[in-house]
Design an enzyme around this catalytic site. Structure first.
Site, PDB file in Angstrom:
ATOM      1  CG  HIS A 156      -1.681  -1.236   1.438  1.00 45.58           C
ATOM      2  ND1 HIS A 156      -2.877  -1.518   0.835  1.00 45.58           N
ATOM      3  CD2 HIS A 156      -1.367  -2.317   2.207  1.00 45.58           C
ATOM      4  CE1 HIS A 156      -3.298  -2.728   1.235  1.00 45.58           C
ATOM      5  NE2 HIS A 156      -2.387  -3.233   2.048  1.00 45.58           N
ATOM      6  CB  SER A 277      12.618  23.056 -15.194  1.00 41.38           C
ATOM      7  OG  SER A 277      11.808  24.208 -15.245  1.00 41.38           O
ATOM      8  CE  LYS A 283      10.809  20.653 -11.519  1.00 45.95           C
ATOM      9  NZ  LYS A 283       9.831  19.872 -10.817  1.00 45.95           N
ATOM     10  CD  GLU A 290       8.116  12.578 -15.306  1.00 46.65           C
ATOM     11  OE1 GLU A 290       8.090  12.915 -14.125  1.00 46.65           O
ATOM     12  OE2 GLU A 290       8.157  13.397 -16.249  1.00 46.65           O
TER      13      GLU A 290
END
Ligand code: ARG
Length: 450
Positions: A156, A277, A283, A290
């Site tokens: 979980h 970024s 970043k 992804e």
């Protein structure tokens, strides 16, 4: 240039032509198409349907076309030719004259395209295997390196019990091992040759289908000519295999993204596999992971698309089936690229062993082992569960772990506790004592013995 103008009195509407053509995407089948044609004419000559001179002329012509496509001297033009089959056949006739017109004896584009796609998929499977094996090798090396790198195991997404990085990576290793065996299954079922099925009902020429099957290294010819030209099961199986590979890569990507987040900080993705970024200078984003996760959707989409295309088709060939190609090609290209990039990314990951270990220590992952300690001293498991629950609550209130709670406090709740509790719940014990086959302790032993 059409193969079927005889019966028509009008030119095809331009839009209809463009809508119908498949050369723009099936040109990648040129090698398989030529391979199949060479086998076909070899068989026609053996059966006395063509002379050996005609056979040799045709084979030389086809080899010349292949060489010219490969060198770039001959470029398939979708505005002039409908598909790769007509493109090659027309060029053959242009090059060698009359003999070229005999290539298609006893054959239809229906069995031809069925053959070409099977050959193409069969050629791609070893490529997929190689890429999967490369990834598995990277995982094996990491597993050896991190046999004893402790980390929390989750259920979980909550810390559950301690394990090792090797054990966690080993789970993915097993998934990819199953992917390999699924591809082998797909290969074994597709390995029957449709050539000679004709348009749907075979032919009246005395073809030797077993011979062409053998020339093309198939197990045997397909047994029903209608099924031969209209079976796309193997493509659906392939797309399903590819979808599962993507599902595994996507789950793994998701974990890498989580682990690479500022909060987890379990891993750092190498600069070579990250991007920045345009606005936030601090970043470093896990774009490759992804994108792998994102591209999973399109591979699933191709599987659904072909299942849907096939579901209402009456026997035998229908043009709907031309829709099998773009999706299958795109799925194959996508999975190949994802496997290559993913492997490069995993190979260069830096694992933050300290963060993993302290995360395992902090999260009460040893609570089950504390309960087992009581059980070994004669306390029934249900009671032990309750006692440790109370101790955990106490620790949470104090902001400490079970390892830091003084013995007197243990004994206040249950007098059975002795000083050996600390050793029993140490991370090392928790992991190394898990010796059931497939558990993290047993894996440590297995990796040590290798
Ligand atoms: N381009 C077609 C396909 O990919 C080749 C088969 C054409 N057969 C036909 N009967 N129109 O399916």
């Amino acid at each position: 240039m059409k193969l079927w103008g005889g019966r028509f009195t009008k030119e095809t509407n331009d839009l209809a032509y463009a809508f119908n053509e498949s050369l723009s995407f099936d040109q990648r089948l040129y090698r398989q198409d030529i391979e199949g044609s060479i086998a076909h004419v070899t068989m026609l000559a053996k059966q006395g349907i063509l002379t050996s001179e005609e056979r040799d002329q045709i084979i030389r012509g086809l080899e010349g076309i292949r060489a010219d496509i490969e060198s770039g001297a001959l470029v398939p033009d979708p505005t002039q030719y409908e598909d790769i089959h007509s493109f090659i056949e027309s060029h053959l006739t242009e090059r060698i004259g009359e003999a070229g017109k005999k290539l298609h004896t006893g054959r239809s584009r229906n069995d031809q395209v069925a053959l070409d796609m099977k050959l193409y998929v069969r050629d791609q499977i070893p490529e997929l295997n190689t890429r999967l094996l490369e990834l598995m090798e990277v995982l094996e090396n990491l597993m050896r390196e991190h046999a004893e790198t402790y980390m929390p195991g989750f259920t979980h997404l909550q810390k559950a019990q301690p394990t090792t990085l090797a054990h966690h990576l080993g789970a993915y290793y097993e998934m990819f091992r199953r992917d390999l065996s699924r591809l082998a299954d797909t290969h074994s079922r597709l390995n029957e040759c449709p050539l000679g099925a004709g348009a749907l009902a075979g032919t009246t020429y005395p073809l030797d289908r077993a011979y062409t099957a053998e020339l093309l290294h198939f197990e045997c010819p397909t047994a029903n000519s209608m099924d031969s030209v209209s079976d796309r099961d193997y493509l659906i199986e392939l797309l399903s295999d590819l979808s599962l590979i993507m599902m595994h890569l996507s789950r793994f990507s998701e974990e890498i993204i989580l682990w690479n987040s500022n909060e987890y900080h379990f891993v750092e993705i190498d600069d070579a596999y990250s991007t920045g970024s345009s606005i936030m200078p601090q970043k470093k984003n896990p774009d490759i992971a992804e994108l792998v996760r994102g591209k999973t959707g399109r591979v699933y989409g191709h599987l659904m698309a072909l299942l849907t295309t096939m579901k209402g088709l009456p026997l035998a060939y229908n043009k709907d089936m031309q829709e099998d190609k773009e999706g299958a090609f795109d799925a194959l290209d996508t999975v190949m690229a994802c496997l290559t990039l993913f492997t490069g990314m995993v190979k260069t990951l830096r694992f933050n062993q300290d963060a993993m270990k302290s995360s395992a220590v902090r999260g009460f992952t040893n609570a089950t082992d504390a309960a087992d300690y009581l059980v070994k001293k004669g306390v029934p498991f249900r009671d032990a569960h309750g006692i440790i629950g109370q101790l955990v609550l106490r620790c949470i209130e104090k902001g400490i772990g079970l390892d830091d709670l003084p013995l007197t406090e243990y004994q206040e709740i249950c007098p059975v506790f002795q000083n050996d509790i600390y050793d029993a719940i140490s991370l090392k014990t928790c992991v190394e004592k898990r010796m059931t086959y497939g558990a993290p302790g047993e894996l440590i032993q297995r990796l040590r013995e290798q």
